[in-house]
Scaffold this motif. Structure first.
Motif, mmCIF file in Angstrom:
data_model
loop_
_atom_site.group_PDB
_atom_site.id
_atom_site.type_symbol
_atom_site.label_atom_id
_atom_site.label_comp_id
_atom_site.label_asym_id
_atom_site.label_seq_id
_atom_site.Cartn_x
_atom_site.Cartn_y
_atom_site.Cartn_z
ATOM 1 N N VAL A 1 -6.951 -8.382 -5.620
ATOM 2 C CA VAL A 1 -6.007 -7.937 -4.587
ATOM 3 C C VAL A 1 -5.777 -6.433 -4.724
ATOM 4 N N ALA A 2 -5.622 -5.959 -5.943
ATOM 5 C CA ALA A 2 -5.449 -4.521 -6.177
ATOM 6 C C ALA A 2 -6.667 -3.751 -5.667
ATOM 7 N N VAL A 3 -7.844 -4.254 -5.957
ATOM 8 C CA VAL A 3 -9.078 -3.599 -5.506
ATOM 9 C C VAL A 3 -9.115 -3.534 -3.980
ATOM 10 N N THR A 4 -8.717 -4.610 -3.322
ATOM 11 C CA THR A 4 -8.707 -4.630 -1.856
ATOM 12 C C THR A 4 -7.760 -3.569 -1.306
ATOM 13 N N HIS A 5 -6.554 -3.486 -1.840
ATOM 14 C CA HIS A 5 -5.605 -2.467 -1.386
ATOM 15 C C HIS A 5 -6.180 -1.064 -1.588
ATOM 16 N N LEU A 6 -6.723 -0.824 -2.768
ATOM 17 C CA LEU A 6 -7.258 0.507 -3.070
ATOM 18 C C LEU A 6 -8.440 0.854 -2.177
ATOM 19 N N ARG A 7 -9.297 -0.092 -1.934
ATOM 20 C CA ARG A 7 -10.467 0.183 -1.063
ATOM 21 C C ARG A 7 -10.043 0.450 0.370
ATOM 22 N N LEU A 8 -9.028 -0.268 0.855
ATOM 23 C CA LEU A 8 -8.541 -0.004 2.212
ATOM 24 C C LEU A 8 -7.943 1.394 2.314
ATOM 25 N N LEU A 9 -7.174 1.781 1.304
ATOM 26 C CA LEU A 9 -6.610 3.132 1.299
ATOM 27 C C LEU A 9 -7.701 4.193 1.181
ATOM 28 N N GLN A 10 -8.725 3.886 0.424
ATOM 29 C CA GLN A 10 -9.847 4.820 0.305
ATOM 30 C C GLN A 10 -10.601 4.909 1.633
ATOM 31 N N ALA A 11 -10.785 3.783 2.303
ATOM 32 C CA ALA A 11 -11.513 3.768 3.578
ATOM 33 C C ALA A 11 -10.799 4.591 4.645
ATOM 34 N N TYR B 1 -8.469 6.252 -8.927
ATOM 35 C CA TYR B 1 -8.043 6.541 -7.557
ATOM 36 C C TYR B 1 -6.953 7.603 -7.585
ATOM 37 N N HIS B 2 -7.059 8.564 -6.651
ATOM 38 C CA HIS B 2 -6.118 9.676 -6.538
ATOM 39 C C HIS B 2 -5.683 9.791 -5.081
ATOM 40 N N ARG B 3 -4.432 10.173 -4.866
ATOM 41 C CA ARG B 3 -3.943 10.436 -3.503
ATOM 42 C C ARG B 3 -4.641 11.647 -2.921
ATOM 43 N N ASP B 4 -4.910 11.597 -1.640
ATOM 44 C CA ASP B 4 -5.337 12.783 -0.907
ATOM 45 C C ASP B 4 -4.131 13.175 -0.051
ATOM 46 N N ASP B 5 -3.296 14.052 -0.594
ATOM 47 C CA ASP B 5 -2.030 14.379 0.055
ATOM 48 C C ASP B 5 -2.199 14.954 1.458
ATOM 49 N N MET B 6 -3.255 15.690 1.691
ATOM 50 C CA MET B 6 -3.485 16.239 3.031
ATOM 51 C C MET B 6 -3.726 15.114 4.033
ATOM 52 N N ARG B 7 -4.524 14.141 3.653
ATOM 53 C CA ARG B 7 -4.807 13.011 4.545
ATOM 54 C C ARG B 7 -3.566 12.140 4.731
ATOM 55 N N VAL B 8 -2.800 11.921 3.664
ATOM 56 C CA VAL B 8 -1.572 11.132 3.771
ATOM 57 C C VAL B 8 -0.629 11.806 4.772
ATOM 58 N N ALA B 9 -0.483 13.123 4.684
ATOM 59 C CA ALA B 9 0.380 13.858 5.615
ATOM 60 C C ALA B 9 -0.143 13.749 7.045
ATOM 61 N N GLY C 1 -9.187 7.243 3.939
ATOM 62 C CA GLY C 1 -9.204 8.618 3.464
ATOM 63 C C GLY C 1 -7.959 9.024 2.696
ATOM 64 N N MET C 2 -7.017 8.087 2.516
ATOM 65 C CA MET C 2 -5.781 8.453 1.821
ATOM 66 C C MET C 2 -5.942 8.477 0.308
ATOM 67 N N LEU C 3 -7.018 7.897 -0.182
ATOM 68 C CA LEU C 3 -7.339 7.969 -1.602
ATOM 69 C C LEU C 3 -8.741 8.502 -1.764
ATOM 70 N N ARG D 1 0.828 -1.202 0.000
ATOM 71 C CA ARG D 1 0.000 0.000 0.000
ATOM 72 C C ARG D 1 0.869 1.261 0.000
ATOM 73 N N LEU D 2 1.988 1.220 0.712
ATOM 74 C CA LEU D 2 2.907 2.358 0.688
ATOM 75 C C LEU D 2 3.491 2.557 -0.707
ATOM 76 N N ARG D 3 3.798 1.469 -1.392
ATOM 77 C CA ARG D 3 4.318 1.571 -2.761
ATOM 78 C C ARG D 3 3.258 2.142 -3.702
ATOM 79 N N ILE D 4 2.006 1.753 -3.492
ATOM 80 C CA ILE D 4 0.916 2.298 -4.309
ATOM 81 C C ILE D 4 0.806 3.804 -4.074
ATOM 82 N N LEU D 5 0.849 4.218 -2.812
ATOM 83 C CA LEU D 5 0.771 5.645 -2.499
ATOM 84 C C LEU D 5 1.943 6.406 -3.118
ATOM 85 N N ALA D 6 3.130 5.824 -3.077
ATOM 86 C CA ALA D 6 4.299 6.483 -3.676
ATOM 87 C C ALA D 6 4.124 6.615 -5.184
#
Length: 85
Positions: A42-52, A67-75, A54-56, A10-15
């Motif tokens: 598996v990709a869908v699961t990772h993305l949904r967890l990141l979305q849940a 899917y897009h990063r939410d940089d404010m939430r990631v920070a 708030g990071m995506l 998930r960190l690699r996806i965010l990067a």
């Protein structure tokens, strides 16, 4: 969620989503599956967890979810981890 072996994925996806192309257009689950050599579900699961968390955030284009990063939430999450949370 981010301190497990799958959390590293998930960190690699965010990067990756911070890079110019993906950052501008967002990515689909198919693109994540291809980029990281994983099955689509598996990709869908990772993305949904990141979305849940708030990071995506998502948008729709041509009937597909992007899917897009939410940089404010990631920070914000990064600050929580720095504080030992």
């Amino acid at each position: 969620m981010l301190r497990t072996p799958t959390g590293e994925t998930r960190l690699r996806i965010l990067a990756w989503l911070k890079e110019p192309g993906p950052a501008a257009d967002g990515v689909t689950a198919d693109a994540v599956a291809e980029r990281f050599s994983m099955p689509h579900p598996v990709a869908v699961t990772h993305l949904r967890l990141l979305q849940a968390t708030g990071m995506l955030r998502t948008s729709r284009s041509e009937g597909r979810v992007h899917y897009h990063r939410d940089d404010m939430r990631v920070a914000e999450v990064a600050r929580m981890f720095e504080k030992g949370w």
